[in-house]
Scaffold this motif. Sequence first.
Motif, short mmCIF file in Angstrom:
data_model
loop_
_atom_site.label_atom_id
_atom_site.label_comp_id
_atom_site.label_asym_id
_atom_site.label_seq_id
_atom_site.Cartn_x
_atom_site.Cartn_y
_atom_site.Cartn_z
N PHE A 14 0.14 -1.95 1.37
CA PHE A 14 -0.73 -2.29 0.24
C PHE A 14 -1.06 -1.06 -0.60
O PHE A 14 -1.05 -1.10 -1.83
CB PHE A 14 -2.02 -2.94 0.75
CG PHE A 14 -3.00 -3.29 -0.34
CD1 PHE A 14 -2.81 -4.40 -1.13
CD2 PHE A 14 -4.11 -2.49 -0.56
CE1 PHE A 14 -3.71 -4.72 -2.14
CE2 PHE A 14 -5.02 -2.80 -1.57
CZ PHE A 14 -4.82 -3.92 -2.36
N ASN A 15 -1.35 0.05 0.07
CA ASN A 15 -1.72 1.26 -0.66
C ASN A 15 -0.57 1.86 -1.45
O ASN A 15 -0.77 2.43 -2.52
CB ASN A 15 -2.26 2.32 0.32
CG ASN A 15 -3.68 2.02 0.77
OD1 ASN A 15 -4.45 1.37 0.08
ND2 ASN A 15 -4.03 2.48 1.96
N MET A 16 0.66 1.71 -0.95
CA MET A 16 1.80 2.37 -1.59
C MET A 16 2.56 1.47 -2.55
O MET A 16 3.29 1.95 -3.40
CB MET A 16 2.75 2.89 -0.50
CG MET A 16 2.17 4.02 0.33
SD MET A 16 3.35 4.76 1.49
CE MET A 16 3.66 3.38 2.60
N SER A 17 2.41 0.16 -2.39
CA SER A 17 3.21 -0.76 -3.20
C SER A 17 2.46 -1.22 -4.45
O SER A 17 1.43 -1.88 -4.35
CB SER A 17 3.58 -2.00 -2.36
OG SER A 17 4.23 -2.96 -3.17
N PRO A 18 2.96 -0.88 -5.66
CA PRO A 18 2.30 -1.33 -6.89
C PRO A 18 2.32 -2.85 -7.05
O PRO A 18 1.48 -3.41 -7.75
CB PRO A 18 3.13 -0.66 -8.00
CG PRO A 18 3.87 0.46 -7.32
CD PRO A 18 4.11 -0.02 -5.92
N SER A 19 3.27 -3.51 -6.40
CA SER A 19 3.38 -4.96 -6.55
C SER A 19 2.32 -5.72 -5.77
O SER A 19 2.03 -6.89 -6.08
CB SER A 19 4.78 -5.43 -6.11
OG SER A 19 4.96 -5.18 -4.73
N LYS A 20 1.75 -5.09 -4.74
CA LYS A 20 0.70 -5.74 -3.97
C LYS A 20 -0.60 -5.72 -4.77
O LYS A 20 -1.19 -4.67 -5.00
CB LYS A 20 0.49 -5.03 -2.63
CG LYS A 20 1.64 -5.21 -1.64
CD LYS A 20 1.71 -6.62 -1.10
CE LYS A 20 2.79 -6.74 -0.03
NZ LYS A 20 2.90 -8.12 0.47
N GLN A 21 -1.05 -6.89 -5.18
CA GLN A 21 -2.20 -6.98 -6.08
C GLN A 21 -3.52 -7.24 -5.35
O GLN A 21 -4.58 -6.79 -5.79
CB GLN A 21 -1.96 -8.11 -7.10
CG GLN A 21 -0.72 -7.90 -7.95
CD GLN A 21 -0.34 -9.16 -8.68
OE1 GLN A 21 -0.01 -10.19 -8.07
NE2 GLN A 21 -0.36 -9.12 -10.01
N VAL A 22 -3.46 -8.00 -4.25
CA VAL A 22 -4.67 -8.44 -3.57
C VAL A 22 -4.52 -8.22 -2.07
O VAL A 22 -3.44 -8.44 -1.52
CB VAL A 22 -4.97 -9.94 -3.85
CG1 VAL A 22 -6.29 -10.35 -3.21
CG2 VAL A 22 -4.98 -10.23 -5.34
N PHE A 23 -5.60 -7.77 -1.43
CA PHE A 23 -5.62 -7.70 0.03
C PHE A 23 -6.72 -8.64 0.51
O PHE A 23 -7.90 -8.42 0.26
CB PHE A 23 -5.92 -6.27 0.50
CG PHE A 23 -5.45 -5.99 1.91
CD1 PHE A 23 -6.06 -6.59 2.99
CD2 PHE A 23 -4.38 -5.13 2.15
CE1 PHE A 23 -5.65 -6.34 4.28
CE2 PHE A 23 -3.95 -4.87 3.45
CZ PHE A 23 -4.57 -5.47 4.50
N LEU A 24 -6.31 -9.69 1.19
CA LEU A 24 -7.23 -10.70 1.71
C LEU A 24 -7.61 -10.28 3.12
O LEU A 24 -6.75 -10.11 3.99
CB LEU A 24 -6.52 -12.06 1.73
CG LEU A 24 -7.33 -13.32 2.00
CD1 LEU A 24 -8.41 -13.50 0.94
CD2 LEU A 24 -6.42 -14.54 2.02
N ILE A 25 -8.91 -10.12 3.37
CA ILE A 25 -9.31 -9.47 4.62
C ILE A 25 -10.62 -10.06 5.13
O ILE A 25 -11.50 -10.45 4.36
CB ILE A 25 -9.45 -7.94 4.38
CG1 ILE A 25 -9.80 -7.20 5.66
CG2 ILE A 25 -10.45 -7.63 3.29
CD1 ILE A 25 -9.69 -5.68 5.51
N SER A 26 -10.75 -10.12 6.44
CA SER A 26 -11.98 -10.60 7.06
C SER A 26 -13.04 -9.51 7.02
O SER A 26 -12.76 -8.35 7.29
CB SER A 26 -11.71 -11.01 8.51
OG SER A 26 -12.91 -11.22 9.21
N THR A 27 -14.28 -9.90 6.68
CA THR A 27 -15.39 -8.95 6.65
C THR A 27 -15.59 -8.32 8.02
O THR A 27 -16.03 -7.17 8.13
CB THR A 27 -16.69 -9.65 6.21
OG1 THR A 27 -16.43 -10.40 5.03
CG2 THR A 27 -17.79 -8.66 5.95
#
Length: 717
Positions: free
Chosen positions: A423-436
Amino acid sequence: MGLGKTIQTIAFLSAVLRKDLENSDCHVEGKKGSVLILCPTSVLRNWENEFSEWGSFSVAIYHGPNRDLILEKLALHTVEIVITSFDTFRNHDQILTRIRWDIVVVDEAHRLKNERSQFYKSCLGIRTTRRYGLTGTIMQNKILELFNLFDWFSPGSLGTREHFREFYDEPLKHGQRLSAPQRFIQIANERKQHLVTVLHKYLLRRTKEETIGHLMLGKQDNVVFCAMSDLQKRVYKRMLELPEIQCLVNKDLPCSCGSPLTQVECCKRIVPNGIIWSYLHRDNPDGCDSCPFCLVLPCLIKLQQISNHLELIKPNTKDEVEKQKKDAELASAVFGTDIDLVGGNAQNESFMGLSDAEHCGKMRALEKLMFHWLRHGDKILLFSYSVRMLDILEKFLIRKGYCFSRLDGSTPMSLRQSLVDNFNMSPSKQVFLISTRAGGLGLNLVSANRVVIFDPNWNPAQDLQAQDRSFRYGQKRHVVVFRLLAAGSLEELVYTRQIYKQQLSNIAVSGKVEKRYFEGVQDCKEFKGELFGICNLFRDLSDKLFTSEIIEMHTKHGKQYDASGGSEDVMKNEGKLVTKTSLINLEVDDASLSYKGNHDSCSDKYHEGFTTAENEQSFNDLGILYAHRNEDIVNMGPRYKGQPDSVAADEKNISKILCKPDSVVKSHTREQKRKEFKKIAQYRGMELLEFSNWILSASPTELIQLLKDYQKNKRKR
C-alpha cells in the motif's frame, strides 16, 4: 505511538546490563541478571528482531511448546532477556512468578488499568523491585486507572486507593463540572498541579509535538455529524420503543400496580414479552440476578448497528441457529412496515444491495467525500471496528472501482507487513480498509493522508491510535482525519464521552486547562447530567443537535476558553454549528465544504467568494448536519509541568515557527518548512543536525526566548 519506545528500552537495558563495553562512561552500576518483557502476542517477534538489530543480548521467547527449555537456560544463566505474551504469562504465572527477575518491562502498560483483571492479579505476583511500563495512552477511561498503573510500577507512590479517590479523583471530576462552584474549581486546580508533580517523579513522557513536530506537516482531527437516512431514523425510533428499552428507561418510575416500589423493584424487573430478554433468559424464565440491567449492553449494540448500517441488525449466518432466529425476529420488529425496503429480515446476499449507500447516511457522505479526495490524488485509510461493516465497505469500494487493500484480525501476521508495504509503495492502491482493533508489527501507513474512522469507540484511545497509523515519522503530507458520526444517535453520546475522557486525561496527566462542557460526573449518581446513566444512553436525540447544543450553551455562558484563556470563535448557522476551521483542506471543487489554505489564513473569514448559504448547501449535499475540529473542543496542544497559561500562549507561537515554520506564507510546503527551519538554525549559530538535537533537549523557557529573539531580529531586518 511511533516514537521509539522499544529502542529506548533496549538502550536502557544495554546500559544497566553493561553491554556498551567500548565506552566505559556509559556504564551504569547494576548487577547483571535476567529481564522479563511482557508484550502483546502480535509484537513478540518484533521485540526479538529489535534486540538482534540494536543490542548483543541472549534473547529467548517464552511462548509455544519449548517453554521448559527456556526455563532450563534461565537456571543456567545462559539467557538474559525473556520475552513472553500477556496471555502466556497469565496462563503460566505460577511458574514465572517463582523466578526472581532483575527487571520487568510491560509493553502496552495500559493493560494494567483494571485491577480486577486476571492479568493485573498475575502481575502482582512478579518478584522484582525494578518495574517499567511502556504506553502511549497512560489513561483511557478513568482517573483511577492511573492509580492501578502506578501502584503496580511503584507501589505506594500514590497512596492508598481510597486516598487517591478522595484526594485526586473526586475533586478533579467535580471541578470539571460545568456549573461547579468556584471553590470546587480552585480545589481541583490545586489537586491537579499536585498530581502532575507526583506523576512526573515516575513518568518519562515524550510526544510528537516535542520531538518530531518540526519534521511533520501536522494533523487535523475533524468530527463530522452525518444525517441518518429517513429509513434509519424510523428504524432507530422503533428500536427505542421496544419493551426492553422502555423497561430500562422507566425503571425508576412508580410501579403501575400501586406499590410504593419503583418499576425495576416490582413488576417490571423482567420483560417476558421482549425479544432480546427472552433469548438471553431462554433457560431461566424467571430472569437473572442482574435483570433488567443485563439488557443494557445488547440494546446498545443494536443501536450502534442501526447507526452504522441497517444490514448489521440482520442475522449473522456465522451465529448459532437460535440466535439467528432471534435476530430475524428483532429485525422484523424494528423494520416494521419498511421491511421490503431493506430486502426482508434475512441477511442480504445481493452485492448491489449491500454496496448501495441509499439507506446509510454515513456511507452517502463517505461516497461523495472519497470521490473528491481520490480525484485529487489522496490516499485513504478507512477504519471500522466491526468485521461485518468492513465486509459492507469492501463491497462498496468494489462497486466504486477503487483499488484497495484490507487488514483485520483474521489477516495472518505473516501477510500484514507485505500488505502495508504494498500500500505504501504502490500509487495504484487508493484505499486501505482496516479494523480499528488491528494492531501489531508494521502498521505504519504513512502514504495515506486521509483517515476515515467510520464508527466511534467508547474508548477514545482506540480512535486516536487508529489515526496515528498514518500520522507518524515518515509521513510527508498533511494528515486530515474524518470521524463520521450518525447525528441524533447513540454515537453522539459515545463521542461526547470521548471528549469527557480525553479532558480528564489531559487534566490528570498533563495538568492542562480544559473547557467545562458537561454537567455529568463519571461514577456519580447525584450528577449524571447529560452523559451518564441509563436514561441518557437510550434518549431519543433525533430532534436535537446534541453535541452542537452543548458547545453552543457553553459559548452562551461565556465559558468557552482555550488553554491560554482566549475565547473560541464559533459560527452558528441556522441551528447548525460549524466552526470556522472545520474541515480545512477538504478542497472539493466549486461546492467546497471549507477553506483552502492554512488554519491562520482562514480563521477569520470564509474562502474568497464562498458565502454562508453556499456553505450550508455544501453540507446538505454531503448529508452533513454540522462539523468541528476535535482540537477546538479538547485541548490537544503540548503542555509542560508547572507551566502557566501565559507560557502556553507563547508555546502556540513556538509551534508556528518550529512545528509549522513559516507563519507568514499561507501554504505549508515541505520545502518552505526546511528553509525556515534552516534560518532559525543559522540565527542560533548551529548546523541543522546540531539545532535539531538542541530542540529536543531545550526547556520551554529556552524555546520561548529563542522565539522572541528570532522574531525581534526578523522585524529589525
